[in-house]
Design a protein around this motif. Structure first.
Motif, PDB file in Angstrom:
ATOM      1  N   ALA A 130       8.244  -3.280   4.997  1.00  0.00           N
ATOM      2  CA  ALA A 130       9.188  -4.158   4.286  1.00  0.00           C
ATOM      3  C   ALA A 130       8.772  -4.330   2.831  1.00  0.00           C
ATOM      4  O   ALA A 130       9.592  -4.173   1.914  1.00  0.00           O
ATOM      5  CB  ALA A 130       9.279  -5.508   4.991  1.00  0.00           C
ATOM      6  N   ALA A 131       7.497  -4.617   2.596  1.00  0.00           N
ATOM      7  CA  ALA A 131       7.019  -4.835   1.226  1.00  0.00           C
ATOM      8  C   ALA A 131       7.199  -3.567   0.394  1.00  0.00           C
ATOM      9  O   ALA A 131       7.628  -3.605  -0.755  1.00  0.00           O
ATOM     10  CB  ALA A 131       5.551  -5.255   1.245  1.00  0.00           C
ATOM     11  N   LYS A 132       6.875  -2.445   0.996  1.00  0.00           N
ATOM     12  CA  LYS A 132       7.001  -1.166   0.299  1.00  0.00           C
ATOM     13  C   LYS A 132       8.462  -0.927  -0.099  1.00  0.00           C
ATOM     14  O   LYS A 132       8.762  -0.541  -1.228  1.00  0.00           O
ATOM     15  CB  LYS A 132       6.500  -0.057   1.236  1.00  0.00           C
ATOM     16  N   TYR A 133       9.367  -1.193   0.852  1.00  0.00           N
ATOM     17  CA  TYR A 133      10.773  -0.926   0.582  1.00  0.00           C
ATOM     18  C   TYR A 133      11.314  -1.852  -0.501  1.00  0.00           C
ATOM     19  O   TYR A 133      12.157  -1.465  -1.307  1.00  0.00           O
ATOM     20  CB  TYR A 133      11.589  -1.083   1.866  1.00  0.00           C
ATOM     21  N   PHE A 134      10.821  -3.104  -0.515  1.00  0.00           N
ATOM     22  CA  PHE A 134      11.284  -4.052  -1.526  1.00  0.00           C
ATOM     23  C   PHE A 134      10.508  -3.914  -2.835  1.00  0.00           C
ATOM     24  O   PHE A 134      10.763  -4.628  -3.786  1.00  0.00           O
ATOM     25  CB  PHE A 134      11.161  -5.493  -0.992  1.00  0.00           C
ATOM     26  N   GLY A 135       9.552  -3.013  -2.863  1.00  0.00           N
ATOM     27  CA  GLY A 135       8.813  -2.750  -4.091  1.00  0.00           C
ATOM     28  C   GLY A 135       7.851  -3.857  -4.486  1.00  0.00           C
ATOM     29  O   GLY A 135       7.570  -4.066  -5.666  1.00  0.00           O
ATOM     30  N   ILE A 136       7.344  -4.615  -3.506  1.00  0.00           N
ATOM     31  CA  ILE A 136       6.395  -5.681  -3.809  1.00  0.00           C
ATOM     32  C   ILE A 136       4.981  -5.183  -3.497  1.00  0.00           C
ATOM     33  O   ILE A 136       4.725  -4.707  -2.398  1.00  0.00           O
ATOM     34  CB  ILE A 136       6.669  -6.935  -2.950  1.00  0.00           C
ATOM     35  N   ASN A 137       4.071  -5.308  -4.459  1.00  0.00           N
ATOM     36  CA  ASN A 137       2.683  -4.887  -4.221  1.00  0.00           C
ATOM     37  C   ASN A 137       1.918  -5.967  -3.476  1.00  0.00           C
ATOM     38  O   ASN A 137       1.738  -7.069  -3.975  1.00  0.00           O
ATOM     39  CB  ASN A 137       1.972  -4.630  -5.551  1.00  0.00           C
ATOM     40  N   THR A 138       1.459  -5.622  -2.268  1.00  0.00           N
ATOM     41  CA  THR A 138       0.626  -6.562  -1.522  1.00  0.00           C
ATOM     42  C   THR A 138      -0.699  -5.879  -1.214  1.00  0.00           C
ATOM     43  O   THR A 138      -0.887  -4.715  -1.571  1.00  0.00           O
ATOM     44  CB  THR A 138       1.282  -6.948  -0.189  1.00  0.00           C
ATOM     45  N   PHE A 139      -1.581  -6.593  -0.534  1.00  0.00           N
ATOM     46  CA  PHE A 139      -2.858  -6.001  -0.142  1.00  0.00           C
ATOM     47  C   PHE A 139      -2.648  -4.728   0.666  1.00  0.00           C
ATOM     48  O   PHE A 139      -3.291  -3.713   0.440  1.00  0.00           O
ATOM     49  CB  PHE A 139      -3.662  -7.009   0.698  1.00  0.00           C
ATOM     50  N   THR A 140      -1.721  -4.809   1.620  1.00  0.00           N
ATOM     51  CA  THR A 140      -1.525  -3.665   2.505  1.00  0.00           C
ATOM     52  C   THR A 140      -0.950  -2.467   1.752  1.00  0.00           C
ATOM     53  O   THR A 140      -1.405  -1.334   1.934  1.00  0.00           O
ATOM     54  CB  THR A 140      -0.633  -4.054   3.686  1.00  0.00           C
ATOM     55  N   THR A 141       0.031  -2.692   0.888  1.00  0.00           N
ATOM     56  CA  THR A 141       0.549  -1.558   0.119  1.00  0.00           C
ATOM     57  C   THR A 141      -0.539  -1.038  -0.808  1.00  0.00           C
ATOM     58  O   THR A 141      -0.607   0.154  -1.097  1.00  0.00           O
ATOM     59  CB  THR A 141       1.805  -1.936  -0.705  1.00  0.00           C
ATOM     60  N   GLY A 142      -1.407  -1.941  -1.256  1.00  0.00           N
ATOM     61  CA  GLY A 142      -2.535  -1.540  -2.105  1.00  0.00           C
ATOM     62  C   GLY A 142      -3.493  -0.614  -1.380  1.00  0.00           C
ATOM     63  O   GLY A 142      -3.989   0.361  -1.958  1.00  0.00           O
ATOM     64  N   ILE A 143      -3.746  -0.915  -0.105  1.00  0.00           N
ATOM     65  CA  ILE A 143      -4.624  -0.059   0.700  1.00  0.00           C
ATOM     66  C   ILE A 143      -4.026   1.344   0.795  1.00  0.00           C
ATOM     67  O   ILE A 143      -4.710   2.351   0.630  1.00  0.00           O
ATOM     68  CB  ILE A 143      -4.825  -0.671   2.099  1.00  0.00           C
ATOM     69  N   PHE A 144      -2.734   1.406   1.019  1.00  0.00           N
ATOM     70  CA  PHE A 144      -2.055   2.704   1.112  1.00  0.00           C
ATOM     71  C   PHE A 144      -2.136   3.463  -0.202  1.00  0.00           C
ATOM     72  O   PHE A 144      -2.356   4.669  -0.234  1.00  0.00           O
ATOM     73  CB  PHE A 144      -0.583   2.500   1.484  1.00  0.00           C
ATOM     74  N   ARG A 145      -1.960   2.710  -1.297  1.00  0.00           N
ATOM     75  CA  ARG A 145      -2.000   3.324  -2.614  1.00  0.00           C
ATOM     76  C   ARG A 145      -3.388   3.924  -2.884  1.00  0.00           C
ATOM     77  O   ARG A 145      -3.518   5.066  -3.331  1.00  0.00           O
ATOM     78  CB  ARG A 145      -1.669   2.261  -3.651  1.00  0.00           C
ATOM     79  N   ALA A 146      -4.423   3.131  -2.547  1.00  0.00           N
ATOM     80  CA  ALA A 146      -5.786   3.600  -2.787  1.00  0.00           C
ATOM     81  C   ALA A 146      -6.096   4.831  -1.937  1.00  0.00           C
ATOM     82  O   ALA A 146      -6.806   5.734  -2.363  1.00  0.00           O
ATOM     83  CB  ALA A 146      -6.787   2.492  -2.470  1.00  0.00           C
ATOM     84  N   TRP A 147      -5.534   4.865  -0.753  1.00  0.00           N
ATOM     85  CA  TRP A 147      -5.846   5.949   0.182  1.00  0.00           C
ATOM     86  C   TRP A 147      -4.999   7.184  -0.087  1.00  0.00           C
ATOM     87  O   TRP A 147      -5.494   8.299  -0.217  1.00  0.00           O
ATOM     88  CB  TRP A 147      -5.684   5.438   1.611  1.00  0.00           C
ATOM     89  N   PHE A 148      -3.689   7.006  -0.249  1.00  0.00           N
ATOM     90  CA  PHE A 148      -2.810   8.166  -0.385  1.00  0.00           C
ATOM     91  C   PHE A 148      -2.683   8.662  -1.821  1.00  0.00           C
ATOM     92  O   PHE A 148      -2.669   9.861  -2.071  1.00  0.00           O
ATOM     93  CB  PHE A 148      -1.417   7.864   0.183  1.00  0.00           C
ATOM     94  N   SER A 149      -2.566   7.730  -2.800  1.00  0.00           N
ATOM     95  CA  SER A 149      -2.372   8.165  -4.181  1.00  0.00           C
ATOM     96  C   SER A 149      -3.698   8.428  -4.885  1.00  0.00           C
ATOM     97  O   SER A 149      -3.896   9.453  -5.508  1.00  0.00           O
ATOM     98  CB  SER A 149      -1.586   7.115  -4.970  1.00  0.00           C
ATOM     99  N   LEU A 150      -4.630   7.468  -4.779  1.00  0.00           N
ATOM    100  CA  LEU A 150      -5.904   7.649  -5.478  1.00  0.00           C
ATOM    101  C   LEU A 150      -6.889   8.457  -4.639  1.00  0.00           C
ATOM    102  O   LEU A 150      -7.907   8.905  -5.126  1.00  0.00           O
ATOM    103  CB  LEU A 150      -6.516   6.288  -5.822  1.00  0.00           C
TER     104      LEU A 150
END
Lengths: 240, 537
Positions: B209-229
């Motif tokens: 839900a957060a990802k779809y609404f474009g809100i950065n949360t801890f959980t989306t941050g974890i994904f970002r660190a893992w998949f993008s960085l």
């Protein structure tokens, strides 16, 4: 000597509550011992230690000349040949009376006869096909007793056998129980908070208070010569 | 300290050793996450702190406060209304209010995007355009899909309250509203805070839900660190911080619960009496309880059905059916494994006589408090380590080159599901087993039977309803799980949840409807079944 307890100690709650301290006593084969005490006196803990449902902190329990509990030995309850009737009877609700009683009999060949035999002893012939919830409280207790007797245990433990029954039933069952226990020549430890139960049924009495033994002896002697005020107060107002 | 080890030899039995092994097997990923708090983050941490961390913190805080407010508002008030007042359709509302639980919050989020879009039916009906792809929208989505946790726990509490307490208050001259605010609400606090904790865990667990609404949360941050960085250390450090926040919340809850531990003490009591109220009040209250049912269940469901009609021809392919079967298969298998481990944990703890192992065993059920994405990372580290060593071994000693042996297989995924949902299976079975009491098993032991025989003949038959509930609950949870699955799922395997997420990410939101509906229906059926099983007992 069937059972010997030597300097038993037990603490609860990370060692803050002393449940039992320095308990020693013996019981001869065929005798009935009543353990009397208020709630919190440690009487339930004591029988659970004997049955192997708890572990002790210090001391020894010797059953039939074999150490079953000590600091280095622990015999599992299933290997002690101790039978027990719980306060709530603990009948298996999904088994019939017959199956409840047959549960502990190991010899397949003699199963049926032995169940019939103990059903006869407790006076419940013909009720083998019933389920526990179809029985009255008194009947349930007899089934629990029959089940405990069926494998012929060396020692039988009864935890507050009358506490769930009303007074009229209680008086009748006391007599019946005594008859059954003597008939089967059982060695018995039974726990009660009611001194009257103890006087009517037991050969010996052990009075517990706050984890200590106040007095232990032949029932008649303890009744005649209580060794402290607490025990003499227990016997006050008792009439027969 | 010395005292603990006095009877170590006497009290260690085969169950102690088996239990310790199993607890380690379950606990390693969780322990690894904690260890990383000490190890520290990776190289990109500086960048993250400078640019993003405050964003994560503020957003997560804002989400927690917002969803707390709305889930309490709808959860507590609707529970009180359906227990206390004679409103029209009361019986139906009682269970309708639970149904939003069947829709995972990321799916509610997708449907809201359609409902409030240009030409969506909210605009058609009210001629009003609201932009919901923001913090407030996300709070509403999460609140309407998660309030049932508060509703269910609070309602159960109200049903167990004695009517005497209300009558006493009335006799002392307090009115209905004063009684509710001064008496009922403070009394119910342990209950609704308990539900609220579950809500907050889900909020912090949410990725879709957060990802779809474009809100950065801890959980989306974890994904970002893992998949993008592509930096595992930083992702794990973030994860560990998140777990720390959750444990602080749980500790706070434990404290408030121990300070006022007054659940009803009277055993046989009469339930709270329902009272008659005026027609107007009845309608107002009905409308109030309709709001969460409509926004949490009916509207999203209609939107999805509408979309499914538009798209089913393209979406309903053989490939889709294949995914559906994979999803079902993995969920059933995971449910069985999880229940098995829950039984291990409960019964081995009982059979083992060492107290401190019993305490350690509690680590096993921490998984439910830990977000799926965090558990996924915790599972990755040890399994990657093992795989690397297996590869090295084959390389050095057998001179063969092989790929990953356990990573990228279903086994790792199921392992992670088991850790995450162990508590879900553990609670109903543990509760039932406590209700059975100790004396049945002890009697069986004293009649000469060992623990395994006792379990087979006595406990298992009597625990069957609880075990069935546990299987169903875990099955439903695995069916809709998203973040953990995204990180750990093998390339050749897909689940309906991931398929819906992929459609939504590719701007094919209408196509996401069919897999979503499938997940929802597999969620509703067991809830109804469970309702029957519970009411039968």
């Amino acid at each position: 000597m069937l059972i010997e307890l030597q300097k038993l100690h037990k603490k609860f709650n990370k060692g803050n509550v002393i449940a039992l301290s320095d308990i020693s006593f013996n019981l001869e084969k065929g005798n009935i011992l009543a353990i009397v005490g208020e709630s919190g006196s440690g009487k339930t803990t004591l029988i659970r230690l004997v049955a192997g449902l708890e572990t002790l902190d210090k001391g020894e329990i010797i059953l039939n000349n074999k150490i079953v509990s000590s600091n280095s030995i622990f015999t599992e309850p299933q290997d002690r040949k101790v039978g027990m009737v719980f306060q709530d009877y603990a009948l298996f609700p999904h088994f019939t009376v017959f199956d409840n009683i047959a549960y502990g009999i190991s010899k397949l060949s003699s199963k049926k006869e032995r169940v019939e035999e103990v059903l006869h002893i407790v006076g419940l012939e013909g009720l083998g096909k019933r389920y526990p919830h179809e029985l009255s409280g008194g009947q349930q207790q007899r089934v629990a007793l029959a089940r405990a007797l069926a494998p012929k245990p060396e020692l039988l433990i009864l935890d507050e056998p009358f506490s769930n029954l009303d007074i009229i039933l209680r008086n009748k069952l006391r007599e019946d129980l005594l008859k059954i226990l003597k008939e089967t020549k059982s060695t018995v430890i039974f726990v009660t908070h009611d001194i009257k139960d103890a006087l009517l049924i037991s050969d010996e009495i052990l009075v517990l208070q706050k984890g200590n033994v106040l007095q232990k002896g032949k029932t008649k002697e303890v009744y005649k010569k209580p060794n402290c005020k607490y025990i003499s107060l227990l016997f006050e107002n008792i009439t027969f | 300290m010395k005292k603990i080890f006095i009877n170590l030899k006497r009290d260690t039995n085969k169950w102690s050793i088996l239990l310790l092994t199993i607890v380690l097997f379950i606990g390693i990923p969780i322990i690894i996450i904690f260890l990383n708090l000490i190890y520290g983050p990776g190289e990109t941490w500086g960048h993250l702190v400078k640019n993003l961390l405050s964003d994560y913190l503020i957003n997560s805080f804002f989400l927690i406060m917002g969803t707390s407010f709305f889930t309490l508002l709808f959860g507590v008030l609707s529970a009180w209304i359906v227990v206390r007042y004679q409103i029209p359709f009361r019986k139906q509302m009682q269970w309708l209010l639970i149904l939003p639980l069947a829709i995972p919050s990321y799916i509610t989020a997708y449907s809201y995007a359609g409902i409030f879009d240009y030409g969506g039916y909210f605009e058609k009906i009210f001629n009003l355009k609201i932009d919901i792809m923001n913090h407030f929208g996300l709070i509403m989505v999460l609140s309407f899909s998660l309030y049932p946790y508060v509703y269910v726990t609070t309602r159960a509490f109200f049903l167990n309250q004695s009517k005497n307490i209300i009558e006493a208050s009335k006799l002392l001259g307090a009115g209905e509203i004063k009684t509710f605010l001064k008496l009922i609400l403070p009394l119910a606090r342990p209950a609704f805070i308990g539900g609220l904790i579950l809500v907050l865990m889900e909020v912090l667990n949410d990725y879709g839900a957060a990802k779809y609404f474009g809100i950065n949360t801890f959980t989306t941050g974890i994904f970002r660190a893992w998949f993008s960085l592509e930096e595992l250390e930083t992702a794990i450090y973030l994860a560990a911080l998140l777990v720390l926040i959750i444990f602080i919340i749980i500790l706070l809850e434990k404290r408030q619960r121990s300070r006022i531990g007054y659940f009803n003490t009277v055993k046989n009591h009469q339930q709270i009496k329902r009272i008659q109220i005026s027609k107007i009040k009845q309608i107002i209250m009905l409308l109030f309880v309709l709001i969460p049912v409509l926004f949490g269940f009916a509207f999203p469901l209609f939107q999805l059905i509408f979309w499914a009609f538009l798209t089913f021809k393209e979406v309903l392919t053989l490939d889709f059916l294949h995914i559906a079967f994979q999803s079902l298969g993995i969920s059933i298998f995971s449910a069985i494994i999880t229940v098995l481990f829950a039984l291990f944990l409960i019964y081995l703890s009982k059979w083992n006589r060492l107290k401190y192992i019993k305490y350690i065993a509690k680590i096993g059920i921490l998984g439910y408090a830990i977000p799926g994405a965090v558990i996924a990372l915790g599972v990755l580290i040890p399994t990657l380590f093992i795989d690397k060593n297996i590869i090295l071994f084959f390389n050095n000693f057998l001179d063969t080159k092989i790929g990953f042996v356990i990573n990228g297989t279903v086994l790792v995924l199921v392992y992670a599901y088991m850790i995450r949902y162990l508590a879900v299976a553990y609670s109903p079975i543990e509760a039932s087993s406590l209700k059975l009491g100790k004396s049945l098993a002890e009697t069986s032991n004293l009649l000469g039977k060992g623990n395994l025989y006792t379990f087979k003949k006595i406990e298992f038959p009597l625990l069957k309803p609880a075990i069935l509930s546990a299987l169903i609950l875990v099955f439903v949870d695995v069916m809709k799980e998203l973040p953990l699955t995204l990180i750990l799922k093998p390339y050749n395997i897909n689940t309906l949840a991931v398929k819906a997420y992929e459609y939504a990410s590719d701007e094919m939101i209408a196509e996401a409807a069919l897999p979503s509906l499938f997940i929802i229906f597999t969620g509703i059926l067991p809830i109804l079944l469970l309702n029957k099983v519970i009411s039968k007992n």
